[in-house]
Design a protein around this motif. Structure first.
Motif, PDB file in Angstrom:
ATOM      1  N   SER A 140      65.346 -43.696 -56.285  1.00 19.51           N
ATOM      2  CA  SER A 140      64.120 -43.987 -54.310  1.00 19.51           C
ATOM      3  C   SER A 140      62.963 -43.634 -54.837  1.00 19.51           C
ATOM      4  CB  SER A 140      65.327 -43.562 -53.171  1.00 19.51           C
ATOM      5  OG  SER A 140      65.276 -41.789 -52.907  1.00 19.51           O
ATOM      6  N   GLY A 141      62.807 -41.881 -54.804  1.00 16.22           N
ATOM      7  CA  GLY A 141      61.729 -41.220 -54.976  1.00 16.22           C
ATOM      8  C   GLY A 141      60.695 -41.579 -55.706  1.00 16.22           C
ATOM      9  N   LEU A 177      60.745 -45.666 -56.870  1.00 16.34           N
ATOM     10  CA  LEU A 177      60.651 -46.905 -55.802  1.00 16.34           C
ATOM     11  C   LEU A 177      59.645 -46.246 -54.740  1.00 16.34           C
ATOM     12  CD1 LEU A 177      63.896 -49.224 -56.424  1.00 16.34           C
ATOM     13  CD2 LEU A 177      61.647 -48.368 -57.511  1.00 16.34           C
ATOM     14  N   SER A 178      59.839 -45.307 -53.845  1.00 13.90           N
ATOM     15  CA  SER A 178      59.249 -45.353 -53.353  1.00 13.90           C
ATOM     16  C   SER A 178      57.511 -44.860 -53.107  1.00 13.90           C
ATOM     17  CB  SER A 178      59.453 -43.912 -52.061  1.00 13.90           C
ATOM     18  OG  SER A 178      60.692 -44.139 -51.855  1.00 13.90           O
ATOM     19  N   VAL A 179      57.398 -44.167 -53.974  1.00 15.73           N
ATOM     20  CA  VAL A 179      56.129 -44.121 -54.487  1.00 15.73           C
ATOM     21  C   VAL A 179      55.577 -45.195 -56.034  1.00 15.73           C
ATOM     22  CG1 VAL A 179      54.456 -42.187 -56.173  1.00 15.73           C
ATOM     23  CG2 VAL A 179      56.154 -41.627 -55.435  1.00 15.73           C
ATOM     24  N   CYS A 180      55.896 -46.034 -55.946  1.00 12.94           N
ATOM     25  CA  CYS A 180      55.279 -47.559 -56.231  1.00 12.94           C
ATOM     26  C   CYS A 180      55.321 -48.373 -55.918  1.00 12.94           C
ATOM     27  CB  CYS A 180      56.379 -47.773 -57.020  1.00 12.94           C
ATOM     28  SG  CYS A 180      56.659 -46.948 -59.149  1.00 12.94           S
ATOM     29  N   TYR A 181      56.284 -48.097 -54.393  1.00 20.05           N
ATOM     30  CA  TYR A 181      56.102 -49.149 -53.442  1.00 20.05           C
ATOM     31  C   TYR A 181      54.564 -48.583 -52.871  1.00 20.05           C
ATOM     32  CZ  TYR A 181      56.289 -51.046 -48.611  1.00 20.05           C
ATOM     33  OH  TYR A 181      56.304 -51.142 -47.265  1.00 20.05           O
ATOM     34  N   VAL A 182      54.130 -47.517 -52.904  1.00 19.60           N
ATOM     35  CA  VAL A 182      52.642 -46.832 -52.076  1.00 19.60           C
ATOM     36  C   VAL A 182      51.722 -47.601 -52.302  1.00 19.60           C
ATOM     37  CG1 VAL A 182      52.096 -45.180 -50.986  1.00 19.60           C
ATOM     38  CG2 VAL A 182      54.206 -44.822 -50.263  1.00 19.60           C
TER      39      VAL A 182
END
Length: 157
Positions: free
Chosen positions: A106-107, A109-114
């Motif tokens: 999830s970390g 994926l969150s970085v990729c989303y940002v």
């Protein structure tokens, strides 16, 4: 006979009378097996001796069986407790590992989303500024793109 011996004989006779008057003994003696033993005293004595002598080994065997069953039950309970404890610890380790893995994924994926949302916003802002400036009549000095070069090459020929 002495007086003590007569007293002992009377007591023995009363014990035998109480046994013969018992309803279970009367029912047994009226059965075919009881009649056979009454007619054959040697067989009755042999059977009585066999039952009396075999009672002690049978009792020891039954005590052994009962203690073995009790020990087996206790052993199964202890073994089951150990197996369940080991399984619980293994489950706890697997769940902790899965929790750490899910936090990591999830970390990432969150970085990729940002990053992707920032790039997309930057790209749309740049496109919007270029369109606004073209609409206002001012053009930016920009380098020609590959598509523009191929369009120019097609015109010059």
């Amino acid at each position: 006979m002495s007086k003590e011996m007569q007293e002992l004989q009377k007591q023995w006779h009363s014990v035998v009378q109480s046994i013969h008057s018992n309803s279970n003994v009367v029912a047994f003696m009226n059965s075919r097996f009881g009649q056979y033993l009454d007619d054959h005293p040697f067989v009755a004595l042999s059977l009585l001796m066999f039952v009396a002598v075999s009672a002690i080994p049978v009792a020891f065997f039954l005590i052994f069986v009962v203690t073995t069953v009790i020990m087996a039950c206790i052993g199964v309970i202890i073994m089951e407790g150990v197996v369940i404890s080991i399984g619980g610890i293994a489950l706890l380790c697997v769940l902790c590992g899965l929790g750490a893995l899910s936090l990591g994924v999830s970390g990432v994926l969150s970085v990729c989303y940002v990053i992707l949302s920032t790039l997309v916003n930057y790209w749309y802002v740049q496109k919007g500024q270029i369109r606004k400036q073209e609409a206002n009549g001012t053009s930016l000095q920009k380098s020609p793109s590959i598509l523009d070069l191929s369009a120019n090459n097609g015109k010059s020929e």
